[in-house]
Design an enzyme around this catalytic site. Structure first.
Site, PDB file in Angstrom:
ATOM      1  NE  ARG A 223      -4.304  -1.261   0.028  1.00 44.50           N
ATOM      2  CZ  ARG A 223      -4.519  -2.260  -0.843  1.00 44.50           C
ATOM      3  NH1 ARG A 223      -3.599  -2.574  -1.727  1.00 44.50           N
ATOM      4  NH2 ARG A 223      -5.654  -2.923  -0.823  1.00 44.50           N
ATOM      5  CG  HIS A 271      -3.541  -1.047  -7.132  1.00 48.89           C
ATOM      6  ND1 HIS A 271      -3.978  -0.345  -6.029  1.00 48.89           N
ATOM      7  CD2 HIS A 271      -3.655  -2.359  -6.784  1.00 48.89           C
ATOM      8  CE1 HIS A 271      -4.351  -1.186  -5.076  1.00 48.89           C
ATOM      9  NE2 HIS A 271      -4.157  -2.424  -5.522  1.00 48.89           N
TER      10      HIS A 271
HETATM   11  P1  NDP Z   1      -2.218 -10.893   5.344  1.00 47.43           P
HETATM   12  O1  NDP Z   1      -3.208 -10.301   6.279  1.00 47.43           O
HETATM   13  O2  NDP Z   1      -2.321 -12.328   5.008  1.00 47.43           O
HETATM   14  O3  NDP Z   1      -0.741 -10.657   5.902  1.00 47.43           O
HETATM   15  C1  NDP Z   1      -0.344  -9.456   6.483  1.00 47.43           C
HETATM   16  C2  NDP Z   1       1.057  -9.631   7.061  1.00 47.43           C
HETATM   17  O4  NDP Z   1       1.490  -8.357   7.566  1.00 47.43           O
HETATM   18  C3  NDP Z   1       1.088 -10.625   8.232  1.00 47.43           C
HETATM   19  O5  NDP Z   1       2.266 -11.371   8.186  1.00 47.43           O
HETATM   20  C4  NDP Z   1       1.115  -9.688   9.431  1.00 47.43           C
HETATM   21  O6  NDP Z   1       1.723 -10.225  10.584  1.00 47.43           O
HETATM   22  C5  NDP Z   1       1.933  -8.544   8.899  1.00 47.43           C
HETATM   23  N1  NDP Z   1       1.696  -7.330   9.687  1.00 47.43           N
HETATM   24  C6  NDP Z   1       0.545  -6.635   9.849  1.00 47.43           C
HETATM   25  N2  NDP Z   1       0.738  -5.593  10.673  1.00 47.43           N
HETATM   26  C7  NDP Z   1       2.039  -5.633  11.042  1.00 47.43           C
HETATM   27  C8  NDP Z   1       2.832  -4.834  11.889  1.00 47.43           C
HETATM   28  N3  NDP Z   1       2.341  -3.768  12.546  1.00 47.43           N
HETATM   29  N4  NDP Z   1       4.126  -5.174  12.047  1.00 47.43           N
HETATM   30  C9  NDP Z   1       4.648  -6.245  11.411  1.00 47.43           C
HETATM   31  N5  NDP Z   1       3.937  -7.049  10.581  1.00 47.43           N
HETATM   32  C10 NDP Z   1       2.653  -6.737  10.401  1.00 47.43           C
HETATM   33  O7  NDP Z   1      -2.264  -9.987   4.035  1.00 47.43           O
HETATM   34  P2  NDP Z   1      -1.907 -10.415   2.541  1.00 47.43           P
HETATM   35  O8  NDP Z   1      -0.573 -11.015   2.540  1.00 47.43           O
HETATM   36  O9  NDP Z   1      -3.025 -11.163   1.929  1.00 47.43           O
HETATM   37  O10 NDP Z   1      -1.881  -8.976   1.833  1.00 47.43           O
HETATM   38  C11 NDP Z   1      -0.972  -7.983   2.227  1.00 47.43           C
HETATM   39  C12 NDP Z   1      -1.348  -6.663   1.579  1.00 47.43           C
HETATM   40  O11 NDP Z   1      -1.056  -6.675   0.188  1.00 47.43           O
HETATM   41  C13 NDP Z   1      -2.846  -6.331   1.609  1.00 47.43           C
HETATM   42  O12 NDP Z   1      -3.244  -5.824   2.856  1.00 47.43           O
HETATM   43  C14 NDP Z   1      -2.934  -5.277   0.533  1.00 47.43           C
HETATM   44  O13 NDP Z   1      -2.668  -4.019   1.095  1.00 47.43           O
HETATM   45  C15 NDP Z   1      -1.793  -5.642  -0.436  1.00 47.43           C
HETATM   46  N6  NDP Z   1      -2.294  -6.125  -1.727  1.00 47.43           N
HETATM   47  C16 NDP Z   1      -1.884  -5.477  -2.869  1.00 47.43           C
HETATM   48  C17 NDP Z   1      -2.294  -5.925  -4.092  1.00 47.43           C
HETATM   49  C18 NDP Z   1      -1.824  -5.256  -5.341  1.00 47.43           C
HETATM   50  O14 NDP Z   1      -2.287  -5.590  -6.437  1.00 47.43           O
HETATM   51  N7  NDP Z   1      -0.895  -4.330  -5.270  1.00 47.43           N
HETATM   52  C19 NDP Z   1      -3.192  -7.078  -4.239  1.00 47.43           C
HETATM   53  C20 NDP Z   1      -3.569  -7.670  -2.986  1.00 47.43           C
HETATM   54  C21 NDP Z   1      -3.121  -7.208  -1.790  1.00 47.43           C
HETATM   55  P3  NDP Z   1       1.107 -11.508  11.342  1.00 47.43           P
HETATM   56  O15 NDP Z   1       1.358 -12.662  10.393  1.00 47.43           O
HETATM   57  O16 NDP Z   1       1.886 -11.597  12.576  1.00 47.43           O
HETATM   58  O17 NDP Z   1      -0.360 -11.225  11.531  1.00 47.43           O
HETATM   59  C1  OXD Z   2      -6.332  -5.827  -2.990  1.00 49.18           C
HETATM   60  C2  OXD Z   2      -5.700  -5.034  -4.007  1.00 49.18           C
HETATM   61  O1  OXD Z   2      -6.242  -5.456  -1.825  1.00 49.18           O
HETATM   62  O2  OXD Z   2      -5.966  -5.255  -5.198  1.00 49.18           O
HETATM   63  O3  OXD Z   2      -6.944  -6.857  -3.321  1.00 49.18           O
HETATM   64  O4  OXD Z   2      -4.891  -4.143  -3.724  1.00 49.18           O
END
Ligand code: NDP
Ligand code: OXD
Length: 308
Positions: A223, A271
């Site tokens: 993000r 994106h």
């Molecule tokens: P998940 O919820 O599966 O994973 C999030 C990870 O971030 C977890 O490992 C979590 O830790 C970690 N995390 C969250 N907060 C913190 C923090 N404060 N400090 C350290 N680690 C933290 O999300 P996804 O992997 O499915 O997706 C990640 C992001 O990717 C989405 O939220 C979205 O913003 C982005 N995205 C972008 C896309 C694009 O096309 N550009 C498409 C899809 C998603 P823990 O495991 O300990 O909970």
């Molecule tokens: C999602 C993205 O969060 O596309 O799915 O960024």
């Protein structure tokens, strides 16, 4: 028969056939509509661009099913009291792994030097091999972990950072605020796959951007607000960061006058790192609706307190 409100009008052409097909395959007979009396709706399929912002009238709705993985634009909506499930789509994950490995390898192999070579310079500089190039992935969830594993399979030494402690074979793992500096120090490629929450805003800032090795690459498919834009531009100008490939931004589409567009060390992708794919996402939606109908726990429930 459950009534499903598909509240993401721009995406309806992609889901008009795919969602009913997936529901039928899951053995669910349901009605899928794009407009409905809120009192009659059992499930809402939702995207942040949807006009629907007031969930209060949806008194019998059993779940709001997001088509997006990132839910920062809906998770704090005070009218949303129904369970919120985010999208975890195998095809989306595959797309993210491909974007991350593709852009990591582009930097690793110095491909730009040969693709953009107007002076026809014969420069036989050999890139290091992957095992000599430390990579750090911030976020070890569905997407970060899949990307980290793919990079480790290519022999990159991969460090991963998450909120909670993890032990993952083949990765060096760090967690919590205290683990961030150790995870970043000396990395030559940094990848941000964190959700946007108050705890992750500006996680890459002037201080933390000084920790990777000089000339490191930053890849951000997570993000926009994970990175302090001005700090990144300063780090690129000083040479501390050598290249940034950014898929997500504070304002999207990225405004035409944003300095990222013109910066020679920045690549902007619009994106597109990992889109939700209608066929596989419909199967995920159908499974959650099946679970709702069977009284089973929903998959991929968002924790409101954590914000992801
Ligand atoms: P998940 O919820 O599966 O994973 C999030 C990870 O971030 C977890 O490992 C979590 O830790 C970690 N995390 C969250 N907060 C913190 C923090 N404060 N400090 C350290 N680690 C933290 O999300 P996804 O992997 O499915 O997706 C990640 C992001 O990717 C989405 O939220 C979205 O913003 C982005 N995205 C972008 C896309 C694009 O096309 N550009 C498409 C899809 C998603 P823990 O495991 O300990 O909970
Ligand atoms: C999602 C993205 O969060 O596309 O799915 O960024």
């Amino acid at each position: 028969m459950p009534l499903i409100l598909f509240a993401a009008p721009a995406l309806w052409p992609e889901y008009r056939d795919a969602l009913p097909r997936a529901l039928a395959q899951a053995g669910i007979s349901a009605q899928v509509v794009t407009e409905a009396d809120p009192h009659a709706v059992d499930y809402i399929v939702y995207a942040p661009s949807a006009p629907l912002q007031d969930f209060a009238p949806f008194v019998r709705t059993r779940a709001v099913l997001s088509l997006w993985a990132g839910v920062e634009r809906v998770v704090r909506n005070p009218t949303l009291t129904q369970p919120l499930c985010r999208m975890v789509d195998p095809a989306l994950t595959e797309g993210m792994v491909e974007w991350v490995t593709g852009h990591a390898l582009r930097f690793h192999l110095g491909m730009d030097r040969h693709i953009v070579n107007p002076g026809r310079l014969w420069d036989p500089t050999t890139p290091p091999i992957a095992r000599e190039r430390p990579v750090t992935v911030l976020g070890l969830g569905e997407l970060g972990l899949a990307a980290a594993r793919a990079l480790a399979a290519l022999n990159f030494p991969v460090r991963g950072w998450s909120r909670t402690e993890k032990h993952i074979q083949g990765l060096e793992t760090y967690h919590g605020e205290d683990g961030l500096d150790a995870a970043l120090t000396g990395a030559q490629i940094v990848i941000t796959l964190l959700p946007r929450t108050p705890g992750t805003d500006n996680i890459l800032n002037a201080r933390t951007l000084a920790l990777p090795a000089r000339g490191a690459a930053v890849l951000n498919p997570g993000r926009g607000p994970l990175i302090d834009d001005d700090a990144l531009l300063a780090a690129l100008d000083s040479g501390q960061i050598g290249q940034a490939t950014l898929d997500v931004f504070r304002v999207e589409p990225l405004p035409a006058d944003h300095p990222f567009w013109a910066h020679p060390k920045v690549t902007v992708t619009p994106h597109i790192a990992a889109d939700t794919r209608a066929d596989s996402a419909s199967a995920v939606l159908a499974e959650n609706i099946r679970r709702g109908e069977a009284g089973e726990p929903f998959l991929h429930l968002v924790d409101r307190a954590r914000g992801y």
